[in-house]
Design an enzyme around this catalytic site. Structure first.
Site, short mmCIF file in Angstrom:
data_model
loop_
_atom_site.label_atom_id
_atom_site.label_comp_id
_atom_site.label_asym_id
_atom_site.label_seq_id
_atom_site.Cartn_x
_atom_site.Cartn_y
_atom_site.Cartn_z
N ASP A 131 131.31 25.38 51.11
CA ASP A 131 129.86 25.48 51.09
C ASP A 131 130.21 27.81 51.34
OD1 ASP A 131 127.29 23.71 51.38
OD2 ASP A 131 128.97 23.32 52.19
N CYS A 156 131.93 14.30 50.19
CA CYS A 156 130.36 14.60 50.00
C CYS A 156 130.32 15.03 48.60
CB CYS A 156 129.99 15.83 50.66
SG CYS A 156 128.10 16.61 50.86
P1 RI2 Z 1 128.87 23.05 45.15
C1 RI2 Z 1 127.55 21.13 49.71
O1 RI2 Z 1 126.79 20.98 50.96
C2 RI2 Z 1 128.44 20.29 50.02
O2 RI2 Z 1 129.21 20.84 51.45
C3 RI2 Z 1 129.80 20.60 48.78
O3 RI2 Z 1 130.82 20.18 49.15
C4 RI2 Z 1 129.03 21.90 48.85
O4 RI2 Z 1 127.87 22.23 49.31
C5 RI2 Z 1 129.64 22.65 47.30
O5 RI2 Z 1 128.55 22.62 46.60
P2 RI2 Z 1 125.01 20.61 50.29
O6 RI2 Z 1 123.78 21.64 50.37
O7 RI2 Z 1 129.02 24.25 45.14
O8 RI2 Z 1 124.91 19.53 49.98
O9 RI2 Z 1 130.30 22.73 44.75
O10 RI2 Z 1 124.59 20.62 52.37
O11 RI2 Z 1 128.23 21.44 44.13
#
Ligand code: RI2
Length: 327
Positions: A202, A133
């Site tokens: 998350d 991701c």
């Molecule tokens: P940062 C994202 O969730 C991903 O799962 C990623 O690993 C996590 O947030 C943390 O992101 P989504 O919003 O806070 O894409 O490290 O569903 O940027």
């Protein structure tokens, strides 16, 4: 304006819509945007009384809170800003809210760069890192490593259904990191060429479980089997205080259209004579048990997952009140 109905600024609603639609995404970025939205709500408020101001601010926080259920950085950000709201007049309440939001946002940025420096210590020159991701916390570790002269390469998992690995690939290439992009199903094969699995989070539960983008748990299990360490980069706003009292983290289920396009669905339904129905499930996140995680890297240091609860108690105490619940 003062009526019985709360007044939520259109900018708050726009931010909430952007978070729900994932135009604003990533746990840290969501927290930052939510704090900024509360500051805007406070600045633009024309509430006639302190009570009306607080009612509107709580309603704004509630609207933001209800957008996405899994990333705890969102309620943690709202709680932080609301806790700093104080004063006996509307103008004092406005300025304290704006100040609280600004402090939160500045701390968030500093936390990420501190975390990056700590995470970078785990990386050695020439290491290959596999990502899943797109996490700005994980990227901060690579960025800090590069800044200190440690060269790394990356194997980037595409990360279905939204292919957010492509964002990581682009960001890494901008930083000068050579990237190999793979489909999710190829991950186990490429673990043989990988020195670290590096992911974000998350939410982190009190038992050290890591809630991250769907597919993280399978990757971690395979990495353990291959002897590749799994490192989770997560600022302390990802720590989920409710899990200290036994609550579980809600896993967001997203819409079918992220998996099957509406054209594909129409084609399937158009040829369905005599067939059983096709149901699509699209959970956005999964839970990686602590035994598959080697280290959780925060701005407060690196922790084995089983010990993260001590940091949670220190930071949150036992209080998990949600101020926006009071109307
Ligand atoms: P940062 C994202 O969730 C991903 O799962 C990623 O690993 C996590 O947030 C943390 O992101 P989504 O919003 O806070 O894409 O490290 O569903 O940027």
């Amino acid at each position: 304006m003062d009526s019985d109905q709360p007044v939520v600024d259109p900018a708050v609603t726009a931010t909430a819509d952007d978070i729900a639609a994932m135009r604003i995404r990533g746990a840290a970025t969501i927290a930052d945007a939510a704090a900024a939205a509360l500051a805007t709500q406070a600045e633009r408020s024309d509430a006639a009384t302190p009570a009306a101001f607080e009612r509107d601010l709580r309603a704004s926080a509630r609207e933001l809170y209800e957008t996405r259920p899994t990333a705890v950085s969102l309620p943690n950000a709202l709680r932080y800003v609301l806790r700093g709201t104080e004063g006996d007049t509307v103008s004092a309440l406005q300025s304290s809210t704006v100040e609280s939001a600004e402090t939160f946002r500045a701390e968030l940025e500093q936390a990420q760069s501190k975390l990056g420096k700590i995470g970078a210590n785990r990386l050695r020159d020439g290491d290959v890192v596999m990502t899943h991701c797109h996490s700005t916390d994980a990227l901060a570790c690579i960025e800090a490593a590069l800044e200190s002269g440690t060269a790394v390469e990356a194997i980037v998992k595409e990360t279905r259904p939204r292919k957010q690995g492509h964002i990581t690939a682009q960001r890494l290439r901008e930083l000068g990191v050579p990237v190999t992009l793979i489909v999710d199903n190829a991950a186990r094969r490429y673990l043989d060429e990988t020195d670290h699995v590096l992911v974000g989070a998350d939410s982190i539960a009190a038992d050290g479980s890591v809630i991250n983008k769907i597919g993280t748990s399978g990757l971690a299990v395979n990495a353990r089997e291959r002897g590749v360490p799994v490192m989770v980069a997560a600022q302390t706003i990802k720590l989920h205080p409710d899990t200290m009292t036994g609550q579980t983290v809600a896993i967001e289920m997203r819409e079918e259209a992220e998996v099957l396009s509406t054209d594909e669905r129409t084609a399937i339904d158009g040829n369905a004579d005599g067939m059983a129905p096709l149901r699509v499930e699209n959970p956005a996140f999964d839970v990686t048990p602590p035994r598959y995680v080697d280290a959780i890297v925060t701005e407060r240091g690196q922790f084995p997952p089983e010990s993260i609860v001590t940091l949670m108690r220190e930071l949150f105490g036992e209080t998990t009140a949600e101020p926006w619940d009071t109307t």
